[in-house]
Enzyme design. Sequence first.
Site, mmCIF file in Angstrom:
data_model
loop_
_atom_site.group_PDB
_atom_site.id
_atom_site.type_symbol
_atom_site.label_atom_id
_atom_site.label_comp_id
_atom_site.label_asym_id
_atom_site.label_seq_id
_atom_site.Cartn_x
_atom_site.Cartn_y
_atom_site.Cartn_z
ATOM 1 N N SER A 7 0.851 -1.189 0.000
ATOM 2 C CA SER A 7 0.000 0.000 0.000
ATOM 3 C C SER A 7 0.884 1.236 0.000
ATOM 4 O O SER A 7 1.661 1.450 0.937
ATOM 5 C CB SER A 7 -0.895 0.014 1.234
ATOM 6 O OG SER A 7 -1.368 1.326 1.448
ATOM 7 N N MET A 36 -8.946 8.082 -0.016
ATOM 8 C CA MET A 36 -9.786 8.463 1.141
ATOM 9 C C MET A 36 -10.324 9.864 0.914
ATOM 10 O O MET A 36 -9.568 10.772 0.543
ATOM 11 C CB MET A 36 -8.950 8.462 2.418
ATOM 12 C CG MET A 36 -8.272 7.148 2.697
ATOM 13 S SD MET A 36 -7.303 7.258 4.201
ATOM 14 C CE MET A 36 -6.517 5.648 4.186
ATOM 15 N N HIS A 65 -8.323 1.034 -4.049
ATOM 16 C CA HIS A 65 -9.236 0.801 -2.918
ATOM 17 C C HIS A 65 -9.918 2.121 -2.609
ATOM 18 O O HIS A 65 -9.310 3.021 -2.031
ATOM 19 C CB HIS A 65 -8.396 0.281 -1.737
ATOM 20 C CG HIS A 65 -9.151 0.110 -0.462
ATOM 21 N ND1 HIS A 65 -8.514 -0.049 0.758
ATOM 22 C CD2 HIS A 65 -10.479 0.063 -0.191
ATOM 23 C CE1 HIS A 65 -9.425 -0.189 1.707
ATOM 24 N NE2 HIS A 65 -10.622 -0.107 1.160
ATOM 25 N N MET A 67 -12.088 4.378 -0.604
ATOM 26 C CA MET A 67 -12.745 4.631 0.689
ATOM 27 C C MET A 67 -13.430 5.981 0.550
ATOM 28 O O MET A 67 -13.014 6.990 1.127
ATOM 29 C CB MET A 67 -11.696 4.622 1.812
ATOM 30 C CG MET A 67 -11.183 3.222 2.100
ATOM 31 S SD MET A 67 -9.685 3.216 3.106
ATOM 32 C CE MET A 67 -8.453 3.305 1.819
ATOM 33 N N MET A 138 -11.348 -6.037 5.135
ATOM 34 C CA MET A 138 -10.492 -5.164 5.942
ATOM 35 C C MET A 138 -10.185 -5.854 7.273
ATOM 36 O O MET A 138 -11.095 -6.322 7.961
ATOM 37 C CB MET A 138 -11.190 -3.826 6.227
ATOM 38 C CG MET A 138 -11.381 -2.933 5.017
ATOM 39 S SD MET A 138 -9.866 -2.528 4.139
ATOM 40 C CE MET A 138 -8.948 -1.638 5.397
ATOM 41 N N ASP A 176 -6.452 -6.553 4.220
ATOM 42 C CA ASP A 176 -5.813 -5.232 4.242
ATOM 43 C C ASP A 176 -5.846 -4.673 5.659
ATOM 44 O O ASP A 176 -6.917 -4.442 6.220
ATOM 45 C CB ASP A 176 -6.592 -4.313 3.286
ATOM 46 C CG ASP A 176 -6.018 -2.913 3.174
ATOM 47 O OD1 ASP A 176 -4.946 -2.650 3.745
ATOM 48 O OD2 ASP A 176 -6.653 -2.080 2.498
HETATM 49 C C1 DX5 Z 1 -6.166 1.466 5.562
HETATM 50 C C2 DX5 Z 1 -5.664 1.139 4.181
HETATM 51 C C3 DX5 Z 1 -4.560 0.191 4.159
HETATM 52 C C4 DX5 Z 1 -3.307 0.611 4.872
HETATM 53 C C5 DX5 Z 1 -2.612 -0.627 5.347
HETATM 54 O O1 DX5 Z 1 -7.363 2.158 5.449
HETATM 55 O O2 DX5 Z 1 -6.720 0.603 3.399
HETATM 56 O O3 DX5 Z 1 -4.259 -0.210 2.832
HETATM 57 O O4 DX5 Z 1 -2.433 1.361 4.087
HETATM 58 O O5 DX5 Z 1 -1.518 -0.252 6.096
HETATM 59 P P1 DX5 Z 1 -0.739 -1.262 7.054
HETATM 60 O O6 DX5 Z 1 -0.308 -2.414 6.217
HETATM 61 O O7 DX5 Z 1 0.367 -0.416 7.559
HETATM 62 O O8 DX5 Z 1 -1.719 -1.683 8.114
HETATM 63 ZN ZN ZN Z 2 -6.353 -0.333 1.432
#
Ligand code: DX5
Ligand code: ZN
Length: 219
Positions: A7, A36, A65, A67, A138, A176
């Site tokens: 990511s 996001m 992804h 959000m 998630m 994730d």
């Molecule tokens: C959180 C994201 C993830 C995040 C994961 O909302 O969707 O993709 O970057 O980060 P780590 O692997 O550090 O938990």
């Molecule tokens: Zn993500």
Amino acid sequence: MIKIAPSILSADFARLGEEVSDVVACGADYIHFDVMDGMFVQNISFGIPVLASLRRATDAFIDVHLMVERPVRYVKRFCDTGADLVNCHVESDTVENTLEALSVIRSCGKKTGVTLSPGTKAEAVLPFIDQVDLVLVMTVYPGLGGQSLIASQLDVVREVRKIIDDRNPCCELEVDGGITLETAPAAIAAGANVLVSGSTVFHAKDRKSIIASLSAAGC
Ligand code: DX5
Ligand code: ZN
């Protein structure tokens, strides 16, 4: 085969092209692109202009992804800008609008996905399971990198794995959030075949060895 999707939320944004080239050279399968909007989740990350720059910098498979609230408003633009797969949260709109978003993504020739946040039951994938190439479960609350995996989400992964095996066996199952060398084996044992990993990969001194260890974590 286990796939690793770093990511870029944990990358150095001032050097994003180099960061992505580096993780691809180190064995990354997908590049995970976290969008996001400050509404569906509290934080704001990046969006279409950053994807356009990244698309010019790499041929890697980009897994977007979303959000964001009502992603149907944006999916065509993400596809046209170079996403290879576009993933919408089932919580971010009605079933009808999410089906419409998936249909638009598919009509653009791109892969489709739906995402489940913690608190959403595995059965929430049922209206979409025939229309998706990937389901993302998630393993943290969306919105922030560097959190710890919520162990109870592995039950959801197991349930989604059963639904996939029964209804759409070619569909991928991605997890994730909080994926580390310690948590990856349990995620794989629960049925995941794509591991998103932000901080574990990007903050590692030896990214090649971490990516290799994550993808071998189920062996
Ligand atoms: C959180 C994201 C993830 C995040 C994961 O909302 O969707 O993709 O970057 O980060 P780590 O692997 O550090 O938990
Ligand atoms: Zn993500």
